[in-house]
Design a protein around this motif. Structure first.
Motif, mmCIF file in Angstrom:
data_model
loop_
_atom_site.group_PDB
_atom_site.id
_atom_site.type_symbol
_atom_site.label_atom_id
_atom_site.label_comp_id
_atom_site.label_asym_id
_atom_site.label_seq_id
_atom_site.Cartn_x
_atom_site.Cartn_y
_atom_site.Cartn_z
ATOM 1 N N GLY A 13 0.958 -1.189 0.201
ATOM 2 C CA GLY A 13 -0.050 0.172 -0.150
ATOM 3 C C GLY A 13 0.659 1.211 0.202
ATOM 4 N N ARG A 14 1.792 1.093 0.713
ATOM 5 C CA ARG A 14 2.585 2.531 0.821
ATOM 6 C C ARG A 14 3.537 2.555 -0.368
ATOM 7 N NH1 ARG A 14 5.810 1.175 5.564
ATOM 8 N NH2 ARG A 14 3.997 0.583 6.550
ATOM 9 N N GLY A 15 3.854 1.406 -0.919
ATOM 10 C CA GLY A 15 4.300 1.589 -2.241
ATOM 11 C C GLY A 15 3.721 2.233 -3.436
ATOM 12 N N PHE B 260 1.129 4.461 -2.291
ATOM 13 C CA PHE B 260 1.261 5.946 -1.907
ATOM 14 C C PHE B 260 2.702 6.783 -2.148
ATOM 15 C CE2 PHE B 260 -2.680 5.219 -0.650
ATOM 16 C CZ PHE B 260 -2.911 4.446 0.400
ATOM 17 N N SER B 261 3.646 5.837 -1.925
ATOM 18 C CA SER B 261 4.943 6.871 -1.979
ATOM 19 C C SER B 261 5.258 6.889 -3.218
ATOM 20 C CB SER B 261 5.969 5.917 -1.280
ATOM 21 O OG SER B 261 6.368 4.803 -1.903
ATOM 22 N N ARG C 278 3.503 9.769 -4.735
ATOM 23 C CA ARG C 278 3.793 10.967 -4.128
ATOM 24 C C ARG C 278 5.197 11.385 -4.430
ATOM 25 N NH1 ARG C 278 2.456 12.974 1.317
ATOM 26 N NH2 ARG C 278 0.002 13.856 0.626
#
Lengths: 346, 291
Positions: free
Chosen positions: A54-56, A58-59, A62
């Protein structure tokens, strides 16, 4: 570059929610249900994978990508690397490409391609260029469509001119057998030789030979002259191109004035419930299907990740307009799982 | 089916499926607001922090892969993989990778008991520490071929040559979520060929089924049990008769009698004769049947 830089500041109405606009707060109820069930269903380690996945998302969405770097699914790679990696993916999936398409989409991809052809509505005499056409699905449908259009035209002609002379009638039947009606032509262009090989075998097997040619070429640098084709299609191929803007410019170049650009591609789902179901299916089931049917987990993991990385409908529409196309529209199929973008060179 | 019928059908299933999905939703990244509460092996990951940098992201990915080739999977994916690989292995017996996947996804408790057996045995413990791998690059094949007939090394190379197999065709482990257990299953796969040699079974369907029976009793891996029970489905009646009357009873008895086959450091025993190794492990003498 086709990189989704969308964040909360992007203006989106509820219809065109994209994968990266998940910052909008979900209803508390759903989130707590989600929390409870996820704790129950998944082990701690898989949680970390979710977080990292998930962070992948988002990051990746961004942070700005470094010079000469692009995305390969959720990884960041150099641009040259991406081309090679994509080539290897399609080289390894080529033989099982069609059967995997049928099992992953439960046969729905056939409907999508049929709808694309209906929107194209080619008449006999159209010159089609199908880029990233690999195994020939669009090309074969085009041939069938043009042939049936021709038969329809003949029927109309015969109905209204009942006393057509026998020479004209035999001439019209002759034309049908020797080549495609009206001199229609379809060129299938793909960067991957394995995919073209599979396509040629299919053509032989199904009996398509006239008016069909197979060319190896890169969508960013097409080996054709300017102003050559009536219609340019790219079905489920443009998200694998390293420089999407270059591919769009090439499309503009090779089309005749008045020519039409059509792109069938996976896009962002606009319905939140269906989106949830779609994500579940994409990340849980598709790589498993890839492992079981094709023995290749990673290629299908790349597939679902590359779909998430592709820009949303409006953003891609803007990219098509940037390349010079006019009257650019898009049409969502299956709640936005797939979208057809269309533009004209005028 | 016409387009309108199809879209109607699709809409109905969509409604059913979305209600199902509300319960099973958490796997998609956007809904994951939950944290892993208990710290454990290397659980240093912070809560969903949207300002995480790219370096941290890459580190997490690299960190989460417990060994090269590891693909982390959720319980749902493991269940789907088990079902799908079982079906595919039966449908197409040449898909050896499906048998491997089935073993990995269903074997967690059996692997744990195997690992414990290895830990409690001095030679097994040594294997777990040193992690030897049986590969063509590490085997001195010509040296083994030069050994006298009847020795374990010579017979093993004879087995590889006559059946035209190589130790390098073992599938790497992908779906086991523990690095030590991944080694245990890898060792089990590499020892499989040695079992063929010790049991005197070739790599045809009958020989493989016999070895599966032996391994099922020895290891308790569900994949071995399934292979042992469903493997004979494709055998002829005559072979089935030989199997049930002579071979399976012998294999099961040997499996029960023998100590854990993973507790032997085979790489140090090439010069030992097959007979003495069989006695040491506890494998009974094979019946005099041409398989």
């Amino acid at each position: 570059m086709g990189f989704p830089l969308a964040g909360p500041e992007a203006s989106r109405d509820s219809e065109t929610r994209s994968a990266s606009a998940k910052f909008t707060p979900l209803p508390k109820m759903a989130a707590s249900i989600g929390a409870v069930t996820s704790r129950a269903l998944h082990s701690r380690r898989y949680h970390r994978k979710l977080l990292s996945g998930g962070r992948g998302l988002f990051s990746g969405a961004r942070r700005l990508v470094a010079e000469g770097e692009t995305h390969f699914g959720f990884q960041n790679v150099s641009e040259t690397e991406k081309g090679e990696k994509v080539y290897h993916v399609f080289e390894s999936v080529a033989k099982k490409y069609d059967i995997m398409n049928d099992s992953m989409s439960l046969g729905i991809h056939r409907l999508w391609k049929d709808i694309l052809l209906h929107q194209m509505n080619p008449y006999p005499g159209t010159q089609l260029l199908d880029v990233a056409g690999g195994t020939g699905d669009i090309a074969f449908r085009f041939i069938n469509y043009v042939r049936s259009q021709w038969e329809h035209q003949i029927k109309q002609k015969l109905k209204s001119h009942q006393n057509l002379s026998w020479e004209e009638i035999s001439k019209s039947y002759q034309e049908e057998e020797l080549k495609l009606p009206g001199g229609s032509q379809v060129v299938v262009c793909d960067i991957n030789k394995e995919m073209l090989k599979v396509g040629k075998q299919k053509a032989q097997h199904l009996g398509y030979s006239e008016g069909l040619s197979w060319v190896v070429g890169n969508a960013e640098e097409l080996p054709f002259n300017d102003n050559k084709f009536d219609v340019y299609t790219i079905a489920f191929g443009i998200r694998n191109v390293t420089h999407i803007d270059q591919a769009l410019q090439e499309a503009y170049r090779v089309l005749k004035p008045g020519g039409r650009f059509l792109c069938l591609e996976f896009s962002q789902v606009n319905n939140p419930l269906i989106s949830r179901l779609y994500d579940l299916y994409s990340f849980q089931v598709i790589p498993v299907l890839g492992e079981i049917i094709a023995g290749d987990w990673k290629s299908y993991q790349y597939l679902v990740e590359s779909i998430r990385r592709f820009p949303a409908q409006d953003e891609f529409k803007a990219m098509v307009e940037d390349a010079g196309f006019l009257k650019v529209e898009y049409r969502n199929l299956t709640s936005g799982i797939v979208a057809i973008h269309s533009g004209f060179k005028l | 089916m016409s387009t309108s019928q199809f879209s109607q059908f699709y809409r109905c299933t969509g409604i059913l499926a979305t209600s199902f999905a509300v319960l099973l939703c958490p796997t998609c990244p956007k809904l994951c607001h939950c944290t892993s509460s208990t710290p454990g092996r290397g659980d240093q990951l912070p809560h969903t922090d949207l300002t995480v940098t790219a370096e941290e992201h890459v580190d997490e990915e690299r960190y989460y892969q417990l060994y090269p080739g590891h693909i982390p999977t959720s319980p749902l994916q493991k269940a789907l993989l088990s079902a799908g690989s079982a079906f595919m292995a039966l449908y197409n017996p040449y898909r050896h990778d499906m048998v491997a996947v089935l073993g990995e996804t269903t074997g967690s408790s059996a692997l744990r008991s195997l690992r414990d057996k290895m830990k409690h045995d001095p030679e097994g413990y040594q294997i777990l520490q040193e992690r030897p791998r049986i590969r063509l690059s590490t085997l001195d094949v010509t040296g083994l071929r030069g050994l006298p007939d009847g020795t374990f090394g010579r017979e093993y190379v004879r087995f590889l040559d006559s059946n035209r197999v190589s130790p390098d065709t073992r599938m790497p482990v992908k779906f086991v979520d523990d690095e030590e257990l991944a080694y245990v299953i890898q060792r089990y796969r590499e020892v499989h060929d040695l079992m063929h040699t010790l049991l005197g079974m070739p790599t045809n369907m009958l020989g493989e089924v016999v070895v599966k029976w032996f391994e099922a009793v020895q290891t308790g891996l569900p994949m071995c049990i399934l292979g042992a029970v469903f493997g004979p489905v494709r055998l002829s009646a005559r072979k089935l008769q030989i199997l049930t009357t002579e071979l399976v009873p012998w294999a099961v008895q040997s499996g029960r009698n023998a100590s854990c086959v993973l507790n032997f450091y085979y790489e140090n025993r090439w010069e030992q004769t097959v007979e003495s190794l069989r006695e040491e492990i506890g494998i009974l003498h094979p019946p005099a049947i041409c398989v």
